[in-house]
Design an enzyme around this catalytic site. Sequence first.
Site, PDB file in Angstrom:
ATOM      1  N   ASP A 467       0.827  -1.205   0.000  1.00  0.00           N
ATOM      2  CA  ASP A 467       0.000   0.000   0.000  1.00  0.00           C
ATOM      3  C   ASP A 467       0.862   1.256   0.000  1.00  0.00           C
ATOM      4  OD1 ASP A 467      -2.396   1.414   0.071  1.00  0.00           O
ATOM      5  OD2 ASP A 467      -3.220   0.182   1.684  1.00  0.00           O
ATOM      6  N   ASP A 531     -10.857   1.639  -3.374  1.00  0.00           N
ATOM      7  CA  ASP A 531     -11.362   1.192  -2.077  1.00  0.00           C
ATOM      8  C   ASP A 531     -12.877   1.039  -2.103  1.00  0.00           C
ATOM      9  OD1 ASP A 531      -8.985   0.899  -0.814  1.00  0.00           O
ATOM     10  OD2 ASP A 531      -9.035   2.806   0.254  1.00  0.00           O
TER      11      ASP A 531
HETATM   12  C1  GLA Z   1      -5.815   1.716   2.327  1.00  0.00           C
HETATM   13  C2  GLA Z   1      -6.211   0.640   1.347  1.00  0.00           C
HETATM   14  C3  GLA Z   1      -7.267  -0.260   1.959  1.00  0.00           C
HETATM   15  C4  GLA Z   1      -6.771  -0.836   3.247  1.00  0.00           C
HETATM   16  C5  GLA Z   1      -6.305   0.268   4.170  1.00  0.00           C
HETATM   17  C6  GLA Z   1      -5.614  -0.281   5.392  1.00  0.00           C
HETATM   18  O1  GLA Z   1      -6.849   2.614   2.532  1.00  0.00           O
HETATM   19  O2  GLA Z   1      -6.629   1.196   0.155  1.00  0.00           O
HETATM   20  O3  GLA Z   1      -7.638  -1.262   1.058  1.00  0.00           O
HETATM   21  O4  GLA Z   1      -5.710  -1.724   2.971  1.00  0.00           O
HETATM   22  O5  GLA Z   1      -5.386   1.136   3.539  1.00  0.00           O
HETATM   23  O6  GLA Z   1      -5.230   0.720   6.240  1.00  0.00           O
END
Ligand code: GLA
Length: 738
Positions: A467, A531
């Site tokens: 990420d 997301d």
């Molecule tokens: C980001 C990612 C999510 C999740 C969160 C975890 O927002 O896009 O999918 O993994 O971090 O903190």
Amino acid sequence: MNPTTVPGGTPVLEPLPRLLYLRHSGTALLIDCSTGEPAVLHFGADLGPDLPDLSLLGDPVPPSSLDIPVTQGLIPQSSSGWRGRPGLRGHRNGRSFSARLRLVSVTEGEGCSAVITQSDPDAGLTLSTEIIINDGGLLQLRHRLQNDGPDGYSLEELAAVLPVGRAAGEILDLTGRWCREAHPQRLPMRQGTWVRSGRHGRTGHDSSLLLAAGTPGFGNRHGQVWAVHLGWSGNHESFVETIGDGRSVIGASELLGSGEVTLAAGTGYQTPWLFAAYSDAGLDGISDSFYAWFRARAHHPGTRSGKPRPVVLNVWEAVYFDHRLPTLLELADSAAALGVERYVLDDGWFRGRRDDHAGLGDWYVDEQLWPDGLHPLIDAVTAHGMEFGLWVEPEMVNEDSDLARAHPDWISGPGPLRQGPGAPGRLPEQWRHQQVLDLVNPEAWQYIFDRLDSLLSEHRISYLKWDQNRDLVEMGHEGSPSVHAQTLAAYRLLDELRKAHPGVEIESCSSGGARVDLGILERTDRVWASDCNDALERQTIQRWTGVVVPPELVGAHIGPGTSHTTARTHELSFRAITAMFGHFGLEWDVRQLGGAERDELAAVIALYKEHRSLLHSGRMVRADERDPSLMLHGVVSHDGSEALFALVSVATSFSEVPGHVPLPGLLPDQNYRVELAYPAPDSGHAFIQTRPPAWLAAGIEVSGRFLAGSGLPMPVLNPEHGLLLSVRAVPGPAGKGS
Ligand code: GLA
């Protein structure tokens, strides 16, 4: 054409070729070398093997202009009269501000490729340009600028630019935000420049994955289109420009900060690859070129592993930061029973990470939450035959972390400003309570490499969700701007870890889809497109991400009935039909599912497994559906023997009935059996409003020509519902009249 190399230094015109003509898979690039400056005459459709006498085709000299025709150089130069955006900007303390690059050598290479070298001895600059036209027609181009001078050369911009055909009159690009990535926008082409700038330090939620210019009204399956993508995850610009003499170009460059790249004597700068495609069959033709390029790579997932893309369960929306082993074990049991093949433990497993305020940087399993380490969970997951995946965010650091306390100087920032050397540097504003780790610092880089290397060595981890959750604001290394260097350092981290752990797949996530580009995808195996797991939003996000990136690389999960990011509620069938056209998975607490829903989810997973080899190898077909409430897309196998289509209703329609909806992209003279694959009409799903057309229950045999030309009457779908149609070639006549 034989390689022609001329010792560097003095530009020499002979025996350089007069022409460089690269043609492959329907795409051609024509460069006239006869004047000593490579002039790009054409990029687009193949012009055939025979060319006219180009010496007769020089441009006229207009009134009130330079006394020579203006050359559209491989690098557009104002020294040649180009009054558009220059391809090269830079200087040596204000001098050498205008280069006059001239050909030194042209070398044709393997396949359909060439290297063109130009230099300007007075400016002390040499420019080499690599060009490849790949199978499938995708053109790649990148420049390397070498500073041959005795002192530093401050580079401001080095752009890759190609001509756009005269037929183009409309621009299309993509934009977005968190949870709404990859949405298209269109505008007419006018004189002037349309520039999309990305200053996020990462690719950005609003980045234009594709910038296209095409014939007015070009669609998914019609019209001429010229399109570019820059394979870069840092700051960037892409542009379409029409200059006063009527010529139009399309291009892109890394967006360099002031003072960010100064080339010391004898050093060079290489641009990211520009990927450019031409299609005379709309955007689907552009996708064909990109998909062919992706899938030809030896390290393409599936090709590399020899395995189909596994069904994923990511625990993020099931538990968030609430990591409890019993719950996670129950989730593993439920997932395995449903047919899940990869289980991904998301954020929250490492030291001090109870929420998003602390812990980033401390890449040790949290001893309080996980007294026995991750092993009990990993053992259970792998005992079920599932792969285990782990979330990491290696480029970031919380100020509240042991790492930041031990090495405050590893946090990137503008550094000591006017206070002078040694003064404490100001930190950038926090974003999700976090800062960026300065990976340009070799010690910080090594620490992160070692931590990840240890985690991967000590655990049976097959997959990393990598990420990156903030923009790089005021990004600096030792007081100098460093987005460029940080991007390369992050790439090197990924490259070295992949070398050390070649069996580990990596997903690129960046607050959802803020890092979707071909630079990151050269070193990762899929992207998390958004997301947002709301199927309605995902229909658009996935369709447009999929213009460039094939579905096997686009993570698509079934979320809970009510979306966590939009609070919209959708039936399982719509969520499943949507996730089916990506790298399919679940992001849902599936422990509590009732019998019927659980059975249906298991059946949906089986359906995905049945079709995934087709979905992840075939051609993407997107119909130019006139009714804005409907979307029709499908994947057709390359031999035309099978296809899977989804008809989706995204709103209520003006029309009472959809009418005959064409299913394009099949072999015209082939007969097919078309059947409803999901959901069954009697499944209890409220996907159809009224009595469906008779063929839906029984299936129908019909020719590809009929399907594309007339289509089939479709049922009246409820809004935010869809259906899946399987199409298989059958021998013999397609029924009366075919
Ligand atoms: C980001 C990612 C999510 C999740 C969160 C975890 O927002 O896009 O999918 O993994 O971090 O903190």
